[in-house]
Design a protein around this motif. Structure first.
Motif, PDB file in Angstrom:
ATOM      1  N   THR A 170      15.170   4.461  12.712  1.00 50.58           N
ATOM      2  CA  THR A 170      14.806   5.696  12.030  1.00 50.58           C
ATOM      3  C   THR A 170      13.366   5.561  11.569  1.00 50.58           C
ATOM      4  N   THR A 171      12.671   6.675  11.471  1.00 53.86           N
ATOM      5  CA  THR A 171      11.270   6.590  11.062  1.00 53.86           C
ATOM      6  C   THR A 171      11.039   7.282   9.725  1.00 53.86           C
ATOM      7  N   THR A 172      12.146   7.577   9.015  1.00 55.00           N
ATOM      8  CA  THR A 172      12.004   8.075   7.648  1.00 55.00           C
ATOM      9  C   THR A 172      13.006   7.348   6.763  1.00 55.00           C
TER      10      THR A 172
ATOM     11  N   CYS B  67       5.342  -3.945  15.851  1.00 53.96           N
ATOM     12  CA  CYS B  67       5.864  -5.159  16.486  1.00 53.96           C
ATOM     13  C   CYS B  67       4.664  -5.814  17.168  1.00 53.96           C
ATOM     14  N   LYS B  68       4.611  -7.140  17.098  1.00 49.68           N
ATOM     15  CA  LYS B  68       3.487  -7.832  17.733  1.00 49.68           C
ATOM     16  C   LYS B  68       3.973  -8.894  18.712  1.00 49.68           C
ATOM     17  N   PRO B  69       4.338  -8.463  19.933  1.00 52.86           N
ATOM     18  CA  PRO B  69       4.756  -9.449  20.934  1.00 52.86           C
ATOM     19  C   PRO B  69       3.599 -10.408  21.222  1.00 52.86           C
ATOM     20  N   GLY B  70       3.897 -11.693  21.250  1.00 55.00           N
ATOM     21  CA  GLY B  70       2.830 -12.679  21.436  1.00 55.00           C
ATOM     22  C   GLY B  70       2.085 -12.949  20.138  1.00 55.00           C
ATOM     23  N   MET B  71       2.482 -12.279  19.054  1.00 51.25           N
ATOM     24  CA  MET B  71       1.943 -12.471  17.709  1.00 51.25           C
ATOM     25  C   MET B  71       0.437 -12.288  17.623  1.00 51.25           C
ATOM     26  N   ARG B  72      -0.107 -11.322  18.372  1.00 56.22           N
ATOM     27  CA  ARG B  72      -1.529 -11.055  18.195  1.00 56.22           C
ATOM     28  C   ARG B  72      -1.848  -9.581  18.350  1.00 56.22           C
ATOM     29  N   GLY B  73      -3.052  -9.260  17.926  1.00 55.29           N
ATOM     30  CA  GLY B  73      -3.538  -7.896  18.078  1.00 55.29           C
ATOM     31  C   GLY B  73      -2.990  -6.947  17.026  1.00 55.29           C
ATOM     32  N   GLU B  74      -3.242  -5.676  17.256  1.00 54.80           N
ATOM     33  CA  GLU B  74      -2.865  -4.628  16.313  1.00 54.80           C
ATOM     34  C   GLU B  74      -1.370  -4.351  16.338  1.00 54.80           C
ATOM     35  N   GLY B  75      -0.733  -4.721  17.415  1.00 56.42           N
ATOM     36  CA  GLY B  75       0.692  -4.493  17.537  1.00 56.42           C
ATOM     37  C   GLY B  75       1.016  -3.105  18.056  1.00 56.42           C
ATOM     38  N   ILE B  76       2.301  -2.887  18.334  1.00 60.15           N
ATOM     39  CA  ILE B  76       2.782  -1.590  18.798  1.00 60.15           C
ATOM     40  C   ILE B  76       3.182  -0.814  17.556  1.00 60.15           C
ATOM     41  N   ARG B  77       2.371   0.204  17.244  1.00 57.39           N
ATOM     42  CA  ARG B  77       2.509   0.884  15.952  1.00 57.39           C
ATOM     43  C   ARG B  77       3.333   2.158  16.033  1.00 57.39           C
ATOM     44  N   GLY B  78       3.900   2.517  14.913  1.00 54.86           N
ATOM     45  CA  GLY B  78       4.580   3.800  14.811  1.00 54.86           C
ATOM     46  C   GLY B  78       4.551   4.250  13.357  1.00 54.86           C
ATOM     47  N   ASP B  79       4.487   5.564  13.135  1.00 53.42           N
ATOM     48  CA  ASP B  79       4.486   6.057  11.758  1.00 53.42           C
ATOM     49  C   ASP B  79       5.866   5.917  11.140  1.00 53.42           C
ATOM     50  N   PHE B  80       5.884   5.681   9.846  1.00 50.54           N
ATOM     51  CA  PHE B  80       7.137   5.545   9.110  1.00 50.54           C
ATOM     52  C   PHE B  80       6.964   6.296   7.788  1.00 50.54           C
ATOM     53  N   GLU B  81       7.777   7.341   7.633  1.00 47.73           N
ATOM     54  CA  GLU B  81       7.630   8.243   6.494  1.00 47.73           C
ATOM     55  C   GLU B  81       8.533   7.795   5.339  1.00 47.73           C
ATOM     56  N   VAL B  82       7.970   7.578   4.166  1.00 45.34           N
ATOM     57  CA  VAL B  82       8.781   7.252   2.992  1.00 45.34           C
ATOM     58  C   VAL B  82       8.716   8.429   2.024  1.00 45.34           C
ATOM     59  N   THR B  83       9.889   8.879   1.574  1.00 43.48           N
ATOM     60  CA  THR B  83       9.944  10.060   0.713  1.00 43.48           C
ATOM     61  C   THR B  83      10.519   9.720  -0.664  1.00 43.48           C
ATOM     62  N   GLY B  84      10.268  10.592  -1.613  1.00 46.88           N
ATOM     63  CA  GLY B  84      10.865  10.450  -2.944  1.00 46.88           C
ATOM     64  C   GLY B  84      10.209   9.362  -3.766  1.00 46.88           C
ATOM     65  N   GLN B  85      10.877   9.004  -4.818  1.00 46.01           N
ATOM     66  CA  GLN B  85      10.342   8.014  -5.754  1.00 46.01           C
ATOM     67  C   GLN B  85      11.418   6.957  -5.944  1.00 46.01           C
ATOM     68  N   ALA B  86      11.029   5.689  -5.904  1.00 46.90           N
ATOM     69  CA  ALA B  86      12.025   4.637  -6.078  1.00 46.90           C
ATOM     70  C   ALA B  86      12.487   4.597  -7.529  1.00 46.90           C
ATOM     71  N   GLY B  87      13.784   4.547  -7.724  1.00 42.54           N
ATOM     72  CA  GLY B  87      14.315   4.367  -9.067  1.00 42.54           C
ATOM     73  C   GLY B  87      14.069   2.929  -9.493  1.00 42.54           C
ATOM     74  N   ALA B  88      14.009   2.689 -10.781  1.00 44.46           N
ATOM     75  CA  ALA B  88      13.786   1.322 -11.252  1.00 44.46           C
ATOM     76  C   ALA B  88      15.008   0.463 -10.909  1.00 44.46           C
ATOM     77  N   GLN B  89      14.743  -0.748 -10.422  1.00 45.35           N
ATOM     78  CA  GLN B  89      15.841  -1.672 -10.128  1.00 45.35           C
ATOM     79  C   GLN B  89      16.458  -2.133 -11.440  1.00 45.35           C
ATOM     80  N   GLN B  90      17.760  -2.264 -11.438  1.00 48.27           N
ATOM     81  CA  GLN B  90      18.414  -2.747 -12.644  1.00 48.27           C
ATOM     82  C   GLN B  90      17.844  -4.120 -13.006  1.00 48.27           C
ATOM     83  N   ASP B  91      17.422  -4.272 -14.227  1.00 48.68           N
ATOM     84  CA  ASP B  91      16.722  -5.500 -14.613  1.00 48.68           C
ATOM     85  C   ASP B  91      17.218  -5.970 -15.976  1.00 48.68           C
ATOM     86  N   ARG B  92      18.458  -6.433 -15.968  1.00 41.53           N
ATOM     87  CA  ARG B  92      19.064  -6.922 -17.195  1.00 41.53           C
ATOM     88  C   ARG B  92      18.274  -8.116 -17.721  1.00 41.53           C
TER      89      ARG B  92
END
Ligand SMILES: [Cu+2]
Length: 379
Positions: A51-53, A111-136
């Motif tokens: 998925t890209t979102t 992904c960087k096959p051969g571990m070099r270069g710019e890699g095979i890129r793709g956009d990934f959309e992040v939406t909303g706001q992260a809620g605070a992690q429970q931190d007892r």
């Protein structure tokens, strides 16, 4: 320097080393909660992300190398800043990357096959706001505060130590410059995951001659290392030294505003050990000076600093893991202590094959529990 800029030879050597660690990693993947993991199929010329979102918060990528080359997977943020990475995924293996993405926006997967270069890129959309992690008990917040203080303190030493080194180079004082080289690098290597996350500065400061991107000049620590140990000072050594100081100062100013998450600390602790396995064990990092053990120790120090900061948070979630981590860090430090010499270390080339094997297996043994920490603190 980041493994993505390293030679294929190193990658192959690393892959051999990591074969040992692989069983441990797959165990982790097996009991994973597969339902919310985002599957990534990494091929030799493709990078299929299921998925890209996603909503802001903790994202788990489960990366399977379906290609024939050792690969790696990255999530990039604004300005190509590395949000998280997983390296050295051998063909057929699956590895997980947990990233805590706090802000909405357009990110990029690679992904960087051969571990070099710019890699095979793709956009990934992040939406909303992260809620605070429970931190007892506030342990997670305390961990990031304390590790940030560690990073700040190291940067505060990196800048003046690099200046001293640069001054010696400019003065043509080769012996003094040689003695200051590993000292300045220590402060860089301790915070390498943070330092390297600025993907434009890393190759300028810590790039190696054989693995630089096309059209990039060979500058920074390793260029000066070669001047000092191999060719002798060159007409542009002073200019390269000045550039190194400017780049390190730029790093310092960018580090000040950095935002860290507990998961990023845990990933960083593991990345430092990957650095050891791929760059130091092979003797590749400091191939002219053979001061690799200084960098090795600094990577281990940095990894331990992140784990120590997280310790109360880990203990709260997994009562037994801290003891295992302590034992394995102590064992690796005990082996490193055997090679101390004065204020520093023996030349890496003076170690026997057996001594190198001992260090390699202690790094693998430590990497196994450290690789569990991200998942534990994310829970
Ligand atoms: Cu490095």
């Amino acid at each position: 320097m980041n493994v993505s800029h390293k030679s294929i030879a190193a990658a192959t050597a690393a892959a051999l080393l990591l074969l040992l660690a692989a069983c441990g990693e797959q165990e982790g993947a097996a009991d994973a909660d597969a339902s919310d993991a985002i599957a990534v199929k990494a091929g030799d010329s493709s990078c299929e992300v299921a998925t890209t979102t996603a909503k802001a918060g903790k994202l788990t990528f489960e990366v399977t190398n379906e290609g024939s080359k050792v690969t790696e997977f990255y999530l990039y943020g604004e300005g190509d800043r590395i949000m998280g990475e997983v390296e050295n995924i051998s063909p057929g293996l699956t590895r997980r990357l947990i990233v805590d993405v706090r802000r909405a926006g357009t990110y990029q997967t690679a992904c960087k096959p051969g571990m070099r270069g710019e890699g095979i890129r793709g956009d990934f959309e992040v939406t909303g706001q992260a809620g605070a992690q429970q931190d007892r008990g506030g342990h997670l917040a305390a961990a990031t505060r304390s590790y940030k203080a560690y990073v700040d303190a190291e940067v505060e030493k990196l800048v003046p130590r690099t200046k001293e080194f640069a001054e010696a180079v400019k003065a043509g004082d080769v012996e003094r410059a040689k003695s200051l080289f590993p000292v300045a690098r220590t402060h860089w290597e301790r915070i390498e995951p943070v330092a390297e996350s600025f993907a434009d500065l890393d190759p300028k400061i810590d790039g190696r001659e054989d693995v630089l991107g096309e059209g990039m000049a060979f500058t920074g620590f390793h260029r000066l290392e070669k001047d000092l140990w191999v060719s002798g000072p060159r007409p542009d050594s002073a200019r390269i030294a000045e550039q190194l100081v400017a780049d390190v100062e730029e790093l310092a100013s960018r580090t000040r505003g950095i935002e860290l998450t507990p998961v990023a600390l845990a990933n960083g602790a593991k990345e430092l050990l990957d650095e050891v396995a791929t760059g130091k064990i092979t003797g590749e990092e400091d191939r002219y000076s053979h001061t690799d053990l200084w960098d090795f120790q600094a990577n281990v120090d940095g990894s331990k600093a992140a784990i120590d900061a997280l310790r109360p948070a880990i203990l709260q979630r997994d009562a037994r893991l801290p003891a295992t981590l302590d034992t394995r860090f102590a064992e690796l430090n005990r082996l490193l202590d055997k090679h101390r010499d004065g204020d520093g270390f023996r030349r890496y080339t003076d170690l026997s094959r057996q001594e190198v094997r001992e260090l390699a297996s202690a790094v693998d043994a430590l990497g196994e529990p450290v690789s569990k920490v991200a998942e534990v603190v994310a829970s």
